[in-house]
Design a protein around this motif. Structure first.
Motif, PDB file in Angstrom:
ATOM      1  N   ARG A 130       0.747  -1.258  -0.026  1.00  0.00           N
ATOM      2  CA  ARG A 130       0.010  -0.096  -0.044  1.00  0.00           C
ATOM      3  C   ARG A 130       0.660   1.389  -0.009  1.00  0.00           C
ATOM      4  O   ARG A 130       1.832   1.274   0.755  1.00  0.00           O
ATOM      5  CB  ARG A 130      -0.974  -0.108   1.364  1.00  0.00           C
ATOM      6  CG  ARG A 130      -1.902  -0.857   1.164  1.00  0.00           C
ATOM      7  CD  ARG A 130      -2.636  -1.269   2.444  1.00  0.00           C
ATOM      8  NE  ARG A 130      -3.555  -2.323   2.447  1.00  0.00           N
ATOM      9  CZ  ARG A 130      -4.175  -2.661   3.496  1.00  0.00           C
ATOM     10  NH1 ARG A 130      -4.137  -2.224   4.835  1.00  0.00           N
ATOM     11  NH2 ARG A 130      -4.912  -3.639   3.332  1.00  0.00           N
ATOM     12  N   LEU A 246      -0.791   5.297  -9.339  1.00  0.00           N
ATOM     13  CA  LEU A 246      -1.121   4.944  -8.054  1.00  0.00           C
ATOM     14  C   LEU A 246      -2.558   4.529  -7.666  1.00  0.00           C
ATOM     15  O   LEU A 246      -2.720   3.834  -6.727  1.00  0.00           O
ATOM     16  CB  LEU A 246      -0.940   6.481  -7.570  1.00  0.00           C
ATOM     17  CG  LEU A 246       0.372   7.012  -7.449  1.00  0.00           C
ATOM     18  CD1 LEU A 246       0.478   8.603  -7.036  1.00  0.00           C
ATOM     19  CD2 LEU A 246       1.187   6.583  -6.388  1.00  0.00           C
ATOM     20  N   SER A 247      -3.498   4.849  -8.672  1.00  0.00           N
ATOM     21  CA  SER A 247      -4.985   4.506  -8.539  1.00  0.00           C
ATOM     22  C   SER A 247      -4.889   2.793  -8.669  1.00  0.00           C
ATOM     23  O   SER A 247      -5.257   2.100  -7.601  1.00  0.00           O
ATOM     24  CB  SER A 247      -5.829   4.741  -9.507  1.00  0.00           C
ATOM     25  OG  SER A 247      -5.922   5.943  -9.636  1.00  0.00           O
ATOM     26  N   ILE A 250      -3.208   1.377  -5.405  1.00  0.00           N
ATOM     27  CA  ILE A 250      -4.294   1.214  -4.089  1.00  0.00           C
ATOM     28  C   ILE A 250      -5.233   0.181  -4.422  1.00  0.00           C
ATOM     29  O   ILE A 250      -5.439  -0.575  -3.298  1.00  0.00           O
ATOM     30  CB  ILE A 250      -4.816   2.643  -4.109  1.00  0.00           C
ATOM     31  CG1 ILE A 250      -4.019   3.764  -3.846  1.00  0.00           C
ATOM     32  CG2 ILE A 250      -6.174   2.800  -3.038  1.00  0.00           C
ATOM     33  CD1 ILE A 250      -4.625   5.319  -3.949  1.00  0.00           C
ATOM     34  N   TYR A 254      -5.420  -3.194  -1.746  1.00  0.00           N
ATOM     35  CA  TYR A 254      -6.650  -3.604  -1.055  1.00  0.00           C
ATOM     36  C   TYR A 254      -7.213  -4.454  -1.642  1.00  0.00           C
ATOM     37  O   TYR A 254      -8.715  -4.933  -1.043  1.00  0.00           O
ATOM     38  CB  TYR A 254      -7.319  -2.392  -0.661  1.00  0.00           C
ATOM     39  CG  TYR A 254      -6.878  -1.114   0.248  1.00  0.00           C
ATOM     40  CD1 TYR A 254      -7.274  -1.398   1.435  1.00  0.00           C
ATOM     41  CD2 TYR A 254      -6.512  -0.101  -0.082  1.00  0.00           C
ATOM     42  CE1 TYR A 254      -6.795  -0.562   2.366  1.00  0.00           C
ATOM     43  CE2 TYR A 254      -5.655   0.891   0.760  1.00  0.00           C
ATOM     44  CZ  TYR A 254      -5.954   0.230   2.067  1.00  0.00           C
ATOM     45  OH  TYR A 254      -5.318   1.438   2.948  1.00  0.00           O
ATOM     46  N   ALA A 298     -11.245  -2.155   2.588  1.00  0.00           N
ATOM     47  CA  ALA A 298     -10.471  -1.294   3.221  1.00  0.00           C
ATOM     48  C   ALA A 298     -10.957  -0.724   4.657  1.00  0.00           C
ATOM     49  O   ALA A 298     -10.155   0.059   5.210  1.00  0.00           O
ATOM     50  CB  ALA A 298     -11.169   0.080   2.412  1.00  0.00           C
ATOM     51  N   LEU A 310      -8.282   6.022   1.417  1.00  0.00           N
ATOM     52  CA  LEU A 310      -7.663   5.696   0.231  1.00  0.00           C
ATOM     53  C   LEU A 310      -6.993   6.863  -0.672  1.00  0.00           C
ATOM     54  O   LEU A 310      -5.928   6.730  -1.121  1.00  0.00           O
ATOM     55  CB  LEU A 310      -8.727   4.953  -0.794  1.00  0.00           C
ATOM     56  CG  LEU A 310      -9.312   3.781  -0.465  1.00  0.00           C
ATOM     57  CD1 LEU A 310     -10.116   3.049  -1.388  1.00  0.00           C
ATOM     58  CD2 LEU A 310      -8.344   2.894   0.071  1.00  0.00           C
ATOM     59  N   HIS A 314      -3.353   7.839   1.101  1.00  0.00           N
ATOM     60  CA  HIS A 314      -2.425   7.381   0.411  1.00  0.00           C
ATOM     61  C   HIS A 314      -2.147   8.220  -1.061  1.00  0.00           C
ATOM     62  O   HIS A 314      -1.195   8.049  -1.491  1.00  0.00           O
ATOM     63  CB  HIS A 314      -3.059   5.932  -0.066  1.00  0.00           C
ATOM     64  CG  HIS A 314      -3.215   5.189   1.195  1.00  0.00           C
ATOM     65  ND1 HIS A 314      -1.808   4.777   1.920  1.00  0.00           N
ATOM     66  CD2 HIS A 314      -4.150   4.177   1.633  1.00  0.00           C
ATOM     67  CE1 HIS A 314      -2.324   3.933   2.768  1.00  0.00           C
ATOM     68  NE2 HIS A 314      -3.465   3.565   2.844  1.00  0.00           N
ATOM     69  N   TYR A 315      -3.532   8.340  -1.630  1.00  0.00           N
ATOM     70  CA  TYR A 315      -3.512   8.908  -3.048  1.00  0.00           C
ATOM     71  C   TYR A 315      -2.828  10.299  -3.192  1.00  0.00           C
ATOM     72  O   TYR A 315      -1.956  10.496  -3.827  1.00  0.00           O
ATOM     73  CB  TYR A 315      -4.828   8.896  -3.646  1.00  0.00           C
ATOM     74  CG  TYR A 315      -4.944   8.967  -5.084  1.00  0.00           C
ATOM     75  CD1 TYR A 315      -4.932   7.956  -5.999  1.00  0.00           C
ATOM     76  CD2 TYR A 315      -5.106  10.442  -5.714  1.00  0.00           C
ATOM     77  CE1 TYR A 315      -4.999   8.323  -7.422  1.00  0.00           C
ATOM     78  CE2 TYR A 315      -5.299  10.673  -6.978  1.00  0.00           C
ATOM     79  CZ  TYR A 315      -5.205   9.621  -7.997  1.00  0.00           C
ATOM     80  OH  TYR A 315      -5.263   9.892  -9.239  1.00  0.00           O
TER      81      TYR A 315
END
Length: 324
Positions: A130, A246-247, A250, A254, A298, A310, A314-315
């Motif tokens: 992640r 990146l999407s 993620i 998960y 999640a 998310l 993270h993003y």
């Protein structure tokens, strides 16, 4: 040898603990054989096999010399048998394992144990994949470029590539004529580009890797056409991961499906259940079912918590910061 793998391509990435393979040179020779030579039980085959682990002697009827790597490298190093395994979830490889034995062969029950551990260990690796929270990239270098000649030697590099390489985690590396050591996962990506050009594989020469700062990079390579159409030099680019990368990271970390990621993105944009259903041409009931699954994966219980988990954690922090 234990290494993480890029879940899209199955290529080696960091971290990568290696024992008893000698120096970085020995490690590089191992992966050159894995990608460019005819071997028994290559990782790419095990990634699709019904059982994700197998021992060399058992697979060859006690004739390990059928494998080029065994003849050229392992036997000379005193290895009697090798046990390969892919740590995977479905058809997604998250790690690769190679165990060596200098006396006796691996038993079927030992192979079975490693096969049974494939999914739980892959799930653990997926959790580590992640994108790191609260990491904001500043002044990230532009695209880095490294050129390899037909023999696999690195011949040219730009300053941006040197900056990216300086931020990669420690691991097995190989000396180059450029005056710096190249990480084995960078070399492996270049070797994969050569393997694709030679017709030995049809996959992508591409990995995603995390820097010591927590930023995400993509490293991708392609083989250029030489004189008469023959494979020529290999160009390898290292650059900051895009929004799309990146999407996907993620979603993979998960365990989301592509549809679940689509719905999550629309939730982040503030669309209602009815609007999401209309956008994706599915029923509102199906949207709610997908959202319930996403919440479980999640570990959240509301749309707001999902967006915070998310995207805020993270993003957004992982994106390069731009001036006002």
């Amino acid at each position: 040898m234990w290494t993480a793998a890029d879940s899209e391509t199955g290529l080696i990435t960091a971290p990568m603990p290696v024992e008893d393979l000698g120096s970085g040179e020995g490690c590089a020779a191992y992966w050159e054989s894995e990608l460019l030579e005819e071997n028994v039980l290559p990782f790419r085959d095990l990634a699709r096999a019904s059982v994700p682990a197998a021992a060399l002697r058992a697979a060859t009827g006690d004739l390990p010399g059928r494998s080029t790597r065994f003849r050229r490298l392992l036997a000379k190093g005193g290895v009697h048998d090798e046990l390969h395994a892919v740590l995977r979830i479905g058809d997604r490889p998250w790690g690769l394992v190679s165990l060596f034995r200098t006396a006796d062969a691996f038993r079927p029950d030992e192979t079975a144990v490693l096969a049974e551990l494939s999914r739980p260990m892959a799930e653990r690796l997926r959790g580590f994949a992640r994108p790191a929270a609260s990491v904001r990239a500043t002044d990230a270098p532009g695209p880095g470029l490294i050129l390899f000649d037909e023999s696999g030697e690195a011949t040219s590099i730009n300053d941006a590539a040197r900056q990216h390489l300086a931020l990669l985690p420690a691991g097995p590396s190989f000396p180059s004529p450029l005056g710096l050591r190249l990480p084995i996962w960078v070399i492996g990506t270049a070797l994969q580009a050569r393997a694709v050009a030679d017709g030995r594989d049809h996959g992508d020469a591409r990995i995603r890797i995390r820097t010591v700062e927590g930023r995400r990079l993509t490293c991708h390579a392609s083989c250029l056409a030489g004189v008469g159409g023959r494979p020529g030099s290999v160009a390898l680019v290292i650059e900051t991961a895009t929004l799309a990368d990146l999407s996907v990271l993620i979603a993979e970390a998960y365990g989301m499906t592509s549809r679940e990621l689509q719905i999550t993105r629309l939730v982040a944009r503030g669309l209602t259940t009815a609007e999401i259903a209309a956008t994706l041409f599915i029923s509102p009931h199906t949207v709610r079912d997908h959202l319930e699954t996403v919440f479980t994966k999640a570990a959240v219980s509301s749309r707001g918590a999902l967006v915070a988990r998310l995207f805020t954690e993270h993003y957004w922090p992982a994106l390069p910061q731009r001036g006002a």
